[in-house]
Design a protein around this motif. Structure first.
Motif, mmCIF file in Angstrom:
data_model
loop_
_atom_site.group_PDB
_atom_site.id
_atom_site.type_symbol
_atom_site.label_atom_id
_atom_site.label_comp_id
_atom_site.label_asym_id
_atom_site.label_seq_id
_atom_site.Cartn_x
_atom_site.Cartn_y
_atom_site.Cartn_z
ATOM 1 N N ILE A 1 8.424 -13.890 53.714
ATOM 2 C CA ILE A 1 8.277 -12.791 54.672
ATOM 3 C C ILE A 1 8.100 -11.467 53.929
ATOM 4 O O ILE A 1 8.799 -11.203 52.948
ATOM 5 C CB ILE A 1 9.530 -12.692 55.582
ATOM 6 C CG1 ILE A 1 9.744 -13.997 56.362
ATOM 7 C CG2 ILE A 1 9.432 -11.500 56.536
ATOM 8 C CD1 ILE A 1 11.112 -14.106 57.033
ATOM 9 N N LEU A 2 7.176 -10.638 54.416
ATOM 10 C CA LEU A 2 7.060 -9.258 53.928
ATOM 11 C C LEU A 2 7.473 -8.338 55.060
ATOM 12 O O LEU A 2 6.978 -8.464 56.176
ATOM 13 C CB LEU A 2 5.610 -8.924 53.542
ATOM 14 C CG LEU A 2 4.974 -9.671 52.373
ATOM 15 C CD1 LEU A 2 3.524 -9.209 52.200
ATOM 16 C CD2 LEU A 2 5.758 -9.431 51.078
ATOM 17 N N LYS A 3 8.376 -7.408 54.770
ATOM 18 C CA LYS A 3 8.776 -6.435 55.787
ATOM 19 C C LYS A 3 8.093 -5.101 55.488
ATOM 20 O O LYS A 3 8.401 -4.448 54.484
ATOM 21 C CB LYS A 3 10.303 -6.268 55.801
ATOM 22 C CG LYS A 3 11.013 -7.539 56.255
ATOM 23 C CD LYS A 3 12.499 -7.308 56.453
ATOM 24 C CE LYS A 3 12.805 -6.554 57.723
ATOM 25 N NZ LYS A 3 14.283 -6.497 57.987
ATOM 26 N N ILE A 4 7.163 -4.721 56.354
ATOM 27 C CA ILE A 4 6.443 -3.450 56.165
ATOM 28 C C ILE A 4 7.438 -2.308 56.266
ATOM 29 O O ILE A 4 8.174 -2.196 57.248
ATOM 30 C CB ILE A 4 5.360 -3.242 57.249
ATOM 31 C CG1 ILE A 4 4.384 -4.420 57.264
ATOM 32 C CG2 ILE A 4 4.634 -1.918 57.044
ATOM 33 C CD1 ILE A 4 3.319 -4.299 58.367
ATOM 34 N N ASP A 5 7.464 -1.463 55.261
ATOM 35 C CA ASP A 5 8.399 -0.349 55.236
ATOM 36 C C ASP A 5 8.202 0.566 56.449
ATOM 37 O O ASP A 5 7.084 0.799 56.904
ATOM 38 C CB ASP A 5 8.213 0.450 53.944
ATOM 39 C CG ASP A 5 9.303 1.476 53.772
ATOM 40 O OD1 ASP A 5 10.480 1.067 53.740
ATOM 41 O OD2 ASP A 5 8.991 2.683 53.691
ATOM 42 N N ARG A 6 9.324 1.059 56.942
ATOM 43 C CA ARG A 6 9.324 1.917 58.129
ATOM 44 C C ARG A 6 8.399 3.125 58.004
ATOM 45 O O ARG A 6 7.831 3.602 58.972
ATOM 46 C CB ARG A 6 10.757 2.387 58.391
ATOM 47 C CG ARG A 6 10.972 2.970 59.743
ATOM 48 C CD ARG A 6 12.438 3.006 60.090
ATOM 49 N NE ARG A 6 13.168 3.975 59.296
ATOM 50 C CZ ARG A 6 14.376 3.756 58.789
ATOM 51 N NH1 ARG A 6 14.974 2.610 58.978
ATOM 52 N NH2 ARG A 6 14.987 4.688 58.098
ATOM 53 N N SER A 7 8.247 3.630 56.791
ATOM 54 C CA SER A 7 7.421 4.828 56.604
ATOM 55 C C SER A 7 5.957 4.572 56.978
ATOM 56 O O SER A 7 5.234 5.498 57.319
ATOM 57 C CB SER A 7 7.507 5.316 55.155
ATOM 58 O OG SER A 7 7.009 4.334 54.283
#
Ligand code: C2E
Ligand code: CA
Ligand code: CA
Ligand code: CA
Length: 278
Positions: free
Chosen positions: A198-204
């Motif tokens: 899984i890759l979690k796209i950074d909130r920014s």
């Protein structure tokens, strides 16, 4: 809202600073927090974009300080890391999250992943994988339903050592997510070395989607990368319908954020699961 969050963090830091004469005081207080049962896990949903199903749950640590109230993990995890307290705290987090997952499963809801944040410092302990596997066995959680979230900063030094431990966990079915993806320096090298599922796209890259600027193109690019490599992509910090729609159009697999729910105590999650179930 962003500004407020920062002001809050500063306030907390000042309040902590004002409350303790020195770092040692805070340190020993944190040491005692574990046995005084002042630590608690909150949970936040990770939801599939195509059908709205709950695919996962992220455990987020809270310290209910008797005098200061809630202290953010951003304020006390660094102290835990410096003092080595992150090892017992990290094991407590894993055990508690796994036990909660088993409870939800017994109640008929637990068909989702459980994600736990693991600090790079925990990998300084060569026993990490063995200890984690013990806790997994003791709590009876399916290893394939457990996800370890690590941030990119992990590989700053000694990646090889980390990989040995991750491989041990992976062999038993434990999944890996790269947290805050895109915010670090070595994103692509990490994907290759750590082989996350899984890759979690950074909130920014999510919060600026509303403005349709470059950052939203980054989110799209990360989704494309995930597709090419057959890695699941999850966008974190989703707060608006517009962000959700954009991510849906790009083909992002899952979202997490205030738009879906705020992190909540297990009891509140249970209530929601119950009322959704009938
Ligand atoms: P993270 O892993 O990136 O977790 C996401 C953070 O964003 C959480 O903050 C969550 O409450 C917050 N968040 C979720 N949705 C939204 C949203 O829509 N908008 C905004 N603005 N924020 C959102 P939290 O719970 O304060 O945790 C902060 C960080 O502390 C985490 O960042 C993680 O790095 C660390 N942390 C939390 N629990 C643990 C833990 O058990 N162990 C370790 N080592 N670190 C932890
Ligand atoms: Ca995380
Ligand atoms: Ca994150
Ligand atoms: Ca983060």
């Amino acid at each position: 809202a962003k500004k407020n969050a920062r002001q809050e963090a500063v306030y907390f830091t000042n309040a902590i600073g004002a409350h303790y004469e020195n770092r040692l005081g805070l340190e020993s207080s944190l040491r005692g927090a574990l046995c005084r049962q002042e630590l608690e896990l909150y949970y936040q949903y990770q939801v599939r974009l195509d059908n709205g199903q709950i695919e996962g749950m992220e455990a987020l640590l809270r310290w209910k300080h008797p005098e200061l109230g809630f202290i953010s993990p951003l304020d006390f995890i660094p102290i835990a890391e410096e003092t080595g307290l992150i090892i017992p705290i990290g094991e407590w987090v894993l055990r508690s999250a796994c036990e909660q997952q088993r409870i939800w499963k017994e109640q008929g809801y637990g068909d989702f992943r459980m994600s736990v944040n693991v600090s790079p410092y925990q990998f300084h302990d060569d026993q990490l994988a063995d200890r984690f596997l013990e806790i997994i066995a003791e709590t009876g959680i399916e290893p394939t339903q457990l996800v370890i979230e690590i941030t990119e900063s992990l590989a700053i030094h000694n990646v090889e050592r980390v990989i040995v431990q991750l491989d041990k966990l992976r062999e038993c079915g434990v999944q890996l997510a790269i947290d805050d993806f895109g915010s670090g320096y070595a994103s692509l090298a990490y994907v290759k070395q750590l082989r996350p599922s899984i890759l979690k796209i950074d909130r920014s890259f999510v919060c600026c989607i509303d403005d349709m600027d470059e950052d939203c193109r980054m989110a799209g690019a990360i989704v494309a990368l995930g597709k090419a490599l057959h890695i699941h992509v999850l966008a974190e910090g989703v707060e608006t319908e517009a962000q959700l729609q954009f991510l849906k159009e790009t083909g992002c697999d899952e979202i997490q954020g205030y738009y879906v729910n705020r992190p909540m105590p297990a009891s509140e999650i249970s209530q929601q699961l119950e009322s959704a179930g009938n």
